[in-house]
Design a protein around this motif. Structure first.
Motif, short mmCIF file in Angstrom:
data_model
loop_
_atom_site.label_atom_id
_atom_site.label_comp_id
_atom_site.label_asym_id
_atom_site.label_seq_id
_atom_site.Cartn_x
_atom_site.Cartn_y
_atom_site.Cartn_z
N UNK A 31 28.45 35.23 19.64
CA UNK A 31 28.49 35.15 21.09
C UNK A 31 28.68 33.68 21.48
N UNK A 32 29.53 33.43 22.48
CA UNK A 32 29.85 32.04 22.83
C UNK A 32 29.86 31.84 24.34
N UNK A 33 30.17 30.62 24.75
CA UNK A 33 30.09 30.29 26.18
C UNK A 33 31.09 31.08 27.02
N UNK A 34 32.17 31.53 26.42
CA UNK A 34 33.11 32.37 27.15
C UNK A 34 32.47 33.69 27.54
N UNK A 35 31.72 34.30 26.62
CA UNK A 35 30.99 35.53 26.94
C UNK A 35 29.97 35.28 28.05
N UNK A 36 29.25 34.18 27.93
CA UNK A 36 28.19 33.89 28.90
C UNK A 36 28.77 33.62 30.28
N UNK A 37 29.85 32.85 30.36
CA UNK A 37 30.47 32.54 31.64
C UNK A 37 30.96 33.82 32.32
N UNK A 97 39.14 38.17 33.92
CA UNK A 97 40.20 37.49 33.19
C UNK A 97 39.61 36.57 32.13
N UNK A 98 40.30 36.47 31.00
CA UNK A 98 39.86 35.56 29.94
C UNK A 98 40.77 34.35 29.82
N UNK A 99 41.72 34.21 30.72
CA UNK A 99 42.60 33.05 30.68
C UNK A 99 42.61 32.35 32.03
N UNK A 100 42.87 31.06 32.03
CA UNK A 100 42.88 30.30 33.28
C UNK A 100 44.07 30.67 34.16
N UNK A 101 45.17 31.11 33.53
CA UNK A 101 46.36 31.44 34.32
C UNK A 101 46.21 32.75 35.09
N UNK A 102 45.33 33.62 34.59
CA UNK A 102 45.11 34.89 35.29
C UNK A 102 46.18 35.91 34.95
N UNK A 103 45.89 37.16 35.25
CA UNK A 103 46.83 38.25 34.98
C UNK A 103 46.88 39.16 36.20
N UNK A 104 47.11 38.59 37.39
CA UNK A 104 46.99 39.34 38.64
C UNK A 104 47.88 40.59 38.67
N UNK A 105 49.13 40.43 38.27
CA UNK A 105 50.06 41.56 38.36
C UNK A 105 49.67 42.68 37.40
N UNK A 106 49.36 42.30 36.16
CA UNK A 106 48.96 43.31 35.18
C UNK A 106 47.64 43.97 35.57
N UNK A 140 36.82 34.75 37.15
CA UNK A 140 36.09 34.12 36.05
C UNK A 140 36.35 32.61 36.12
N UNK A 141 35.70 31.94 37.07
CA UNK A 141 36.05 30.54 37.36
C UNK A 141 35.76 29.55 36.23
N UNK A 142 34.87 29.92 35.32
CA UNK A 142 34.52 28.98 34.23
C UNK A 142 34.96 29.55 32.88
N UNK A 143 36.17 30.07 32.85
CA UNK A 143 36.68 30.72 31.65
C UNK A 143 36.78 29.76 30.48
N UNK A 155 31.45 25.25 21.90
CA UNK A 155 31.61 26.58 22.50
C UNK A 155 30.35 27.42 22.39
N UNK A 156 29.31 26.88 21.78
CA UNK A 156 28.08 27.63 21.53
C UNK A 156 26.90 27.02 22.28
N UNK A 157 25.97 27.85 22.68
CA UNK A 157 24.74 27.32 23.25
C UNK A 157 23.91 26.70 22.13
N UNK A 158 22.98 25.85 22.49
CA UNK A 158 22.16 25.17 21.48
C UNK A 158 21.43 26.15 20.55
N UNK A 159 20.71 27.15 21.08
CA UNK A 159 19.98 28.05 20.17
C UNK A 159 20.89 28.83 19.23
N UNK A 160 22.06 29.25 19.72
CA UNK A 160 23.00 29.98 18.85
C UNK A 160 23.53 29.06 17.76
N UNK A 161 23.88 27.82 18.12
CA UNK A 161 24.33 26.85 17.14
C UNK A 161 23.22 26.58 16.13
#
Length: 399
Positions: free
Chosen positions: A13-19, A133-142, A163-166, A186-192
């Motif tokens: 699990x990483x910061x992307x999941x948490x955000x 969304x998992x990307x900064x560019x977004x996938x609005x149409x899809x 997802x503003x902090x992707x 990309x990891x929180x301190x406890x996970x690292x």
């Protein structure tokens, strides 16, 4: 009540999941968030070098430190044999929460393929879909096209989420980076810290040669999320008291960071550690978790982290105290007692006393602890009684 359900392999699990989870919880106004590590995901095989289900579960629990007390990690899929189907998970959750509104949270890849999953009609009859969304560019149409399709075909309720902090990184990429000495950010301190002490993903660290800053995340990985602020607060107070009373600051930090490293273990686990390290316990110690964790914590500190004898003793006596304590032992005993997160009647007076006179503050702390134990009907260990008597005599002789 609105309940968010967020599943995944979480390897790690990483910061992307948490955000993403934080964004979904805020935008959907969730009352509860359930994280569910998958056992054998139906859409992919776990790769060689993946962490075990137990390790992935533990890392996910550690990550909840940044998600708040409304977040809970469930091992329901890890307990099942075979592939983990989302429809089966949702059936069980709907039985448990029949009156609540379930929201299944997912990222881009899952959202755009959810109609191909096992029993998609069951999934969308039991839960609404929250897609981020998992990307900064977004996938609005899809996203818009898939939302319309699911609503028309399955009668689904779909919310597309910002997802503003992707973090544009996958667990697969992080595993590869970790094997090359990168990816920690990309990891929180406890996970690292957990990855380091378990040696996951090719990470190889000598735990007996860590600096204080390197030790901190590893120490946090031993704790329940709710205890992490206490340990960090104890370190903060230990630094203050060490400087105030001429104690080695680094030793105080190490002892503070490790003093509760076995706190979450049950009695059976505590006794197993005592047997492993050949520690003899008296009758009261064999029954009292509060007494055991100081003893076993000291053993872990010595055998796993190679701490000095002074640090070992400070951890060993931080719960009961003992006669003729060193200044480091006194500092850790009181830092644990009065750290900034403590909030009980009389704590401000106790802090003032300790900051003015370490021994008199220590005596007051011991007497307060004894009074509380007696009030709750708990026996006071003889080490505490002897420590109180010794300190009283020393103070009286010094007057």
């Amino acid at each position: 009540m609105k309940i968010g359900i967020y599943g995944g392999t979480f390897d790690p699990i990483h910061r992307g999941h948490i955000a993403a989870a934080q964004a979904a919880a805020e935008q959907l106004q969730l009352d509860r968030l359930l994280l569910i590590p998958a056992s054998v995901p139906p859409h992919k095989e776990l790769s060689h070098g993946s962490a075990s289900g137990k390790d992935r579960f533990e890392m996910t629990v550690l990550a909840t430190a940044e998600l708040g007390s409304q977040t809970k990690v469930l091992d329901m899929e890890l307990q099942r044999t075979g592939k983990s189907f989302t429809s089966d998970t949702l059936r069980l959750l709907k039985e448990k929460y029949p009156e609540d509104e379930l929201w299944l949270l997912m990222g881009t890849d899952m959202f755009l393929s959810v109609h191909t999953w096992h029993e998609p009609e069951v999934i969308m009859s039991l839960a609404s879909i929250g897609a981020f969304s998992r990307t900064e560019t977004g996938e609005d149409e899809a996203f818009a096209a898939q939302k319309a399709y699911l609503e028309k075909t399955f009668g689904a309720k779909v919310a597309t989420l910002d997802n503003p902090h992707v973090w544009e990184v996958s667990s697969t990429e992080i595993r590869a980076q970790l094997a090359c000495g990168k990816g920690r950010e990309a990891l929180t301190d406890p996970v690292w810290g957990y990855i380091q002490r378990r040696g996951l993903y090719g990470v190889d660290v000598n735990l007996k040669s860590l600096t204080v800053d390197e030790l901190r995340p590893v120490a946090l990985s031993y704790l329940k999320p709710k205890r992490m602020p206490h340990v960090l607060g104890t370190e903060q107070e230990a630094i203050h008291l060490a400087k105030l009373y001429g104690v080695d600051v680094e030793e105080a930090q190490v002892a503070a960071l490790l003093h509760d490293c076995t706190k979450k273990l049950n009695i059976e686990e505590q006794l197993a550690l005592c047997e492993r390290y050949h520690v003899a316990l008296d009758d009261l110690q064999r029954k009292a978790l509060k007494l055991q964790h100081a003893i076993t914590g000291a053993e872990i500190a010595r055998h796993v982290f190679g701490v000095s004898d002074a640090v070992y003793e400070a951890i060993r006596w931080h719960t009961t105290g003992k006669p003729n304590m060193t200044r480091l032992e006194k500092v850790i005993y009181m830092a644990d007692y009065i750290e900034p997160n403590r909030d009980f009647p009389g704590v401000d007076q106790l802090r003032k006393a300790v900051w003015e006179d370490l021994d008199r503050g220590l005596l007051l702390g011991m007497e307060s602890s004894m009074e509380e134990m007696i009030r709750w009907g708990n026996p006071v260990h003889h080490d505490t009684l002897e420590a109180r008597d010794y300190l009283t005599q020393q103070l009286n002789e010094g007057e």
